[in-house]
Design a protein around this motif. Structure first.
Motif, mmCIF file in Angstrom:
data_model
loop_
_atom_site.group_PDB
_atom_site.id
_atom_site.type_symbol
_atom_site.label_atom_id
_atom_site.label_comp_id
_atom_site.label_asym_id
_atom_site.label_seq_id
_atom_site.Cartn_x
_atom_site.Cartn_y
_atom_site.Cartn_z
ATOM 1 N N TYR A 1 16.565 -13.183 0.233
ATOM 2 C CA TYR A 1 15.662 -12.287 0.957
ATOM 3 C C TYR A 1 15.936 -10.812 0.679
ATOM 4 C CZ TYR A 1 14.174 -16.395 3.566
ATOM 5 O OH TYR A 1 13.664 -17.621 3.913
ATOM 6 N N GLY A 2 16.552 -10.498 -0.441
ATOM 7 C CA GLY A 2 16.855 -9.113 -0.772
ATOM 8 C C GLY A 2 15.628 -8.223 -0.849
ATOM 9 N N GLU A 3 14.574 -8.752 -1.445
ATOM 10 C CA GLU A 3 13.339 -7.984 -1.582
ATOM 11 C C GLU A 3 12.749 -7.645 -0.209
ATOM 12 O OE1 GLU A 3 9.132 -8.971 -3.597
ATOM 13 O OE2 GLU A 3 10.874 -9.401 -4.878
ATOM 14 N N GLU A 4 12.785 -8.620 0.689
ATOM 15 C CA GLU A 4 12.248 -8.397 2.026
ATOM 16 C C GLU A 4 13.068 -7.359 2.784
ATOM 17 O OE1 GLU A 4 10.433 -11.752 0.356
ATOM 18 O OE2 GLU A 4 12.583 -11.415 0.596
ATOM 19 N N TRP A 5 14.406 -7.442 2.677
ATOM 20 C CA TRP A 5 15.250 -6.473 3.383
ATOM 21 C C TRP A 5 15.121 -5.076 2.780
ATOM 22 C CZ3 TRP A 5 16.680 -6.916 8.109
ATOM 23 C CH2 TRP A 5 16.764 -8.192 8.668
ATOM 24 N N SER A 6 14.856 -4.990 1.495
ATOM 25 C CA SER A 6 14.583 -3.678 0.887
ATOM 26 C C SER A 6 13.315 -3.077 1.472
ATOM 27 C CB SER A 6 14.438 -3.814 -0.634
ATOM 28 O OG SER A 6 15.656 -4.145 -1.218
ATOM 29 N N GLU A 7 12.295 -3.935 1.650
ATOM 30 C CA GLU A 7 11.041 -3.478 2.254
ATOM 31 C C GLU A 7 11.264 -3.049 3.710
ATOM 32 O OE1 GLU A 7 6.821 -2.801 2.698
ATOM 33 O OE2 GLU A 7 8.178 -2.849 0.998
ATOM 34 N N PHE A 8 12.040 -3.826 4.461
ATOM 35 C CA PHE A 8 12.339 -3.464 5.850
ATOM 36 C C PHE A 8 13.034 -2.101 5.892
ATOM 37 C CE2 PHE A 8 12.964 -8.241 7.000
ATOM 38 C CZ PHE A 8 11.601 -8.444 6.937
ATOM 39 N N SER A 9 13.973 -1.910 4.985
ATOM 40 C CA SER A 9 14.734 -0.662 4.929
ATOM 41 C C SER A 9 13.818 0.509 4.568
ATOM 42 C CB SER A 9 15.858 -0.794 3.904
ATOM 43 O OG SER A 9 16.537 0.408 3.764
ATOM 44 N N ARG B 1 12.114 1.644 7.362
ATOM 45 C CA ARG B 1 13.077 1.958 8.437
ATOM 46 C C ARG B 1 12.918 1.003 9.623
ATOM 47 N NH1 ARG B 1 11.726 7.091 6.480
ATOM 48 N NH2 ARG B 1 13.500 8.197 5.620
ATOM 49 N N LEU B 2 12.617 -0.259 9.307
ATOM 50 C CA LEU B 2 12.449 -1.373 10.240
ATOM 51 C C LEU B 2 11.189 -1.275 11.100
ATOM 52 C CD1 LEU B 2 16.116 -1.973 11.449
ATOM 53 C CD2 LEU B 2 14.923 -3.038 9.538
ATOM 54 N N TRP B 3 10.579 -0.096 11.184
ATOM 55 C CA TRP B 3 9.431 0.103 12.049
ATOM 56 C C TRP B 3 8.226 -0.707 11.579
ATOM 57 C CZ3 TRP B 3 8.644 1.636 16.750
ATOM 58 C CH2 TRP B 3 7.357 1.965 17.162
ATOM 59 N N LYS B 4 7.757 -1.632 12.400
ATOM 60 C CA LYS B 4 6.596 -2.479 12.100
ATOM 61 C C LYS B 4 6.711 -3.124 10.724
ATOM 62 C CE LYS B 4 3.309 -0.111 15.080
ATOM 63 N NZ LYS B 4 2.003 0.533 15.183
ATOM 64 N N SER B 5 7.904 -3.586 10.390
ATOM 65 C CA SER B 5 8.135 -4.124 9.050
ATOM 66 C C SER B 5 7.943 -5.633 8.954
ATOM 67 C CB SER B 5 9.541 -3.749 8.566
ATOM 68 O OG SER B 5 10.516 -4.240 9.457
ATOM 69 N N VAL B 6 7.800 -6.313 10.085
ATOM 70 C CA VAL B 6 7.625 -7.761 10.066
ATOM 71 C C VAL B 6 6.211 -8.101 10.508
ATOM 72 C CG1 VAL B 6 8.408 -9.962 11.011
ATOM 73 C CG2 VAL B 6 10.059 -8.157 10.536
ATOM 74 N N SER B 7 5.556 -8.895 9.693
ATOM 75 C CA SER B 7 4.195 -9.316 9.994
ATOM 76 C C SER B 7 4.143 -10.836 9.995
ATOM 77 C CB SER B 7 3.244 -8.767 8.932
ATOM 78 O OG SER B 7 1.993 -9.401 9.030
ATOM 79 N N ILE B 8 3.486 -11.412 10.983
ATOM 80 C CA ILE B 8 3.377 -12.868 11.015
ATOM 81 C C ILE B 8 2.496 -13.384 9.884
ATOM 82 C CG2 ILE B 8 3.880 -13.098 13.468
ATOM 83 C CD1 ILE B 8 0.873 -13.427 13.952
ATOM 84 N N ALA B 9 1.758 -12.493 9.239
ATOM 85 C CA ALA B 9 0.921 -12.892 8.109
ATOM 86 C C ALA B 9 1.743 -13.054 6.831
ATOM 87 C CB ALA B 9 -0.184 -11.872 7.888
ATOM 88 N N ASN B 10 2.965 -12.545 6.818
ATOM 89 C CA ASN B 10 3.816 -12.626 5.633
ATOM 90 C C ASN B 10 4.969 -13.593 5.911
ATOM 91 O OD1 ASN B 10 5.813 -12.197 3.645
ATOM 92 N ND2 ASN B 10 5.079 -10.121 3.284
ATOM 93 N N ASP B 11 4.871 -14.809 5.379
ATOM 94 C CA ASP B 11 5.867 -15.848 5.643
ATOM 95 C C ASP B 11 7.275 -15.445 5.228
ATOM 96 O OD1 ASP B 11 3.965 -17.504 6.717
ATOM 97 O OD2 ASP B 11 3.743 -18.744 4.937
ATOM 98 N N ARG B 12 7.422 -14.787 4.098
ATOM 99 C CA ARG B 12 8.762 -14.427 3.622
ATOM 100 C C ARG B 12 9.395 -13.361 4.521
ATOM 101 N NH1 ARG B 12 11.549 -16.683 -0.172
ATOM 102 N NH2 ARG B 12 12.642 -14.750 -0.512
#
Length: 118
Positions: free
Chosen positions: A26-34, A37-48
């Protein structure tokens, strides 16, 4: 053997969290979260994204449950058998819905072990 069920659950929690933080998984996902800056970085539409978030959020929660169970066991108080049956039910459903997962590899055997040993 006192405390073993809590220790097993805490071990599962550590593995769960570590898996969710593996860069090759999940490195790519955590790079995106970073980047966000974690703000609204998780979407239920994105399974990964949701999976990466789930691994890291649920691990500490599972650890807290394991720690509570460990403390109860160390105090000499037995957990009710309903705990084992509930864990068995949850892990059985999880194993059916997601067979290549920690439900099947870790939680289902722990539930069975709890029921056999209690």
């Amino acid at each position: 053997m006192i405390g073993i069920h809590g220790l097993l659950l805490m071990g599962t929690a550590v593995l769960h969290t570590a898996f969710g933080l593996l860069p090759k998984i999940y490195g790519e996902e955590w790079s995106e979260f970073s980047r966000l800056r974690l703000w609204k970085s998780v979407s239920i539409a994105n399974d990964r994204n949701m999976a990466a978030f789930w691994f890291v959020i649920f691990g500490p929660t599972l650890f807290l449950a394991g720690l509570a169970i460990y403390e109860i066991e160390m105090a000499g108080i037995g957990l009710p058998r309903s705990f084992g049956w509930t864990l068995l039910g949850v892990s059985a459903v999880g194993s059916v819905m997601c067979p290549k997962s920690g439900f099947t590899i870790l939680l289902l055997p722990q539930a069975i072990y709890y029921l056999v040993s209690s």
